[in-house]
Design a protein around this motif. Structure first.
Motif, PDB file in Angstrom:
ATOM      1  N   GLU A   1      -8.490  44.725 -12.973  1.00  0.00           N
ATOM      2  CA  GLU A   1      -8.254  46.130 -13.295  1.00  0.00           C
ATOM      3  C   GLU A   1      -7.813  46.873 -12.034  1.00  0.00           C
ATOM      4  N   ASN A   2      -7.136  47.994 -12.247  1.00  0.00           N
ATOM      5  CA  ASN A   2      -6.726  48.800 -11.103  1.00  0.00           C
ATOM      6  C   ASN A   2      -6.628  50.267 -11.492  1.00  0.00           C
ATOM      7  N   ARG A   3      -6.541  51.106 -10.467  1.00  0.00           N
ATOM      8  CA  ARG A   3      -6.464  52.558 -10.660  1.00  0.00           C
ATOM      9  C   ARG A   3      -5.085  53.088 -10.261  1.00  0.00           C
TER      10      ARG A   3
ATOM     11  N   LYS B   1      -6.414  54.711   0.514  1.00  0.00           N
ATOM     12  CA  LYS B   1      -7.664  54.161  -0.027  1.00  0.00           C
ATOM     13  C   LYS B   1      -7.891  52.758   0.511  1.00  0.00           C
TER      14      LYS B   1
ATOM     15  N   GLU C   1     -10.971  50.217  -3.615  1.00  0.00           N
ATOM     16  CA  GLU C   1     -10.985  51.473  -4.370  1.00  0.00           C
ATOM     17  C   GLU C   1      -9.830  51.545  -5.367  1.00  0.00           C
ATOM     18  N   VAL C   2      -8.838  50.694  -5.180  1.00  0.00           N
ATOM     19  CA  VAL C   2      -7.660  50.691  -6.054  1.00  0.00           C
ATOM     20  C   VAL C   2      -7.703  49.518  -7.035  1.00  0.00           C
TER      21      VAL C   2
ATOM     22  N   ASN D   1      -2.173  61.432 -10.124  1.00  0.00           N
ATOM     23  CA  ASN D   1      -2.831  62.471  -9.328  1.00  0.00           C
ATOM     24  C   ASN D   1      -1.883  63.070  -8.292  1.00  0.00           C
TER      25      ASN D   1
ATOM     26  N   GLU E   1       0.393  48.447 -13.474  1.00  0.00           N
ATOM     27  CA  GLU E   1      -0.435  49.452 -14.141  1.00  0.00           C
ATOM     28  C   GLU E   1      -1.016  48.955 -15.462  1.00  0.00           C
TER      29      GLU E   1
ATOM     30  N   GLU F   1      -2.213  53.673 -11.856  1.00  0.00           N
ATOM     31  CA  GLU F   1      -1.644  54.741 -12.695  1.00  0.00           C
ATOM     32  C   GLU F   1      -2.364  56.066 -12.455  1.00  0.00           C
ATOM     33  N   GLU F   2      -3.684  56.025 -12.443  1.00  0.00           N
ATOM     34  CA  GLU F   2      -4.477  57.237 -12.216  1.00  0.00           C
ATOM     35  C   GLU F   2      -4.136  57.881 -10.869  1.00  0.00           C
ATOM     36  N   LEU F   3      -4.096  57.075  -9.827  1.00  0.00           N
ATOM     37  CA  LEU F   3      -3.819  57.607  -8.485  1.00  0.00           C
ATOM     38  C   LEU F   3      -2.386  58.134  -8.377  1.00  0.00           C
TER      39      LEU F   3
END
Length: 71
Positions: free
Chosen positions: A2-4, A54, A58-59, A11, A34, A6-8
């Motif tokens: 999993e990763n963040r 980051k 964290e990603v 933002n 993503e 798209e969210e980052l």
């Protein structure tokens, strides 16, 4: 994994094309990362994490430890 990403990216009010150009990959690569269809190389993962300021952890979320605890 999993990763963040798209969210980052969202933002920062960036679309996939803008982000792809910033990290020097194709928009399709960003989309695949993503959606979890493609896990980036270690070098690209660090590039992405650095872009967002980051730590890589964290990603990108590695699930192995979590699965082992459930077994």
């Amino acid at each position: 994994m999993e990763n963040r990403v798209e969210e980052l990216r969202k933002n920062l009010s960036m679309n996939q094309e803008e982000f792809a150009k910033a990290i020097r990959v194709s928009r399709q690569t960003v989309s695949s990362i993503e959606t979890g269809k493609y896990n980036p190389s270690l070098e690209l993962a660090f590039t992405i994490a650095d872009f967002f300021g980051k730590q890589i952890e964290e990603v990108f979320i590695h699930e192995r430890g979590e699965k082992n605890e459930k077994e």
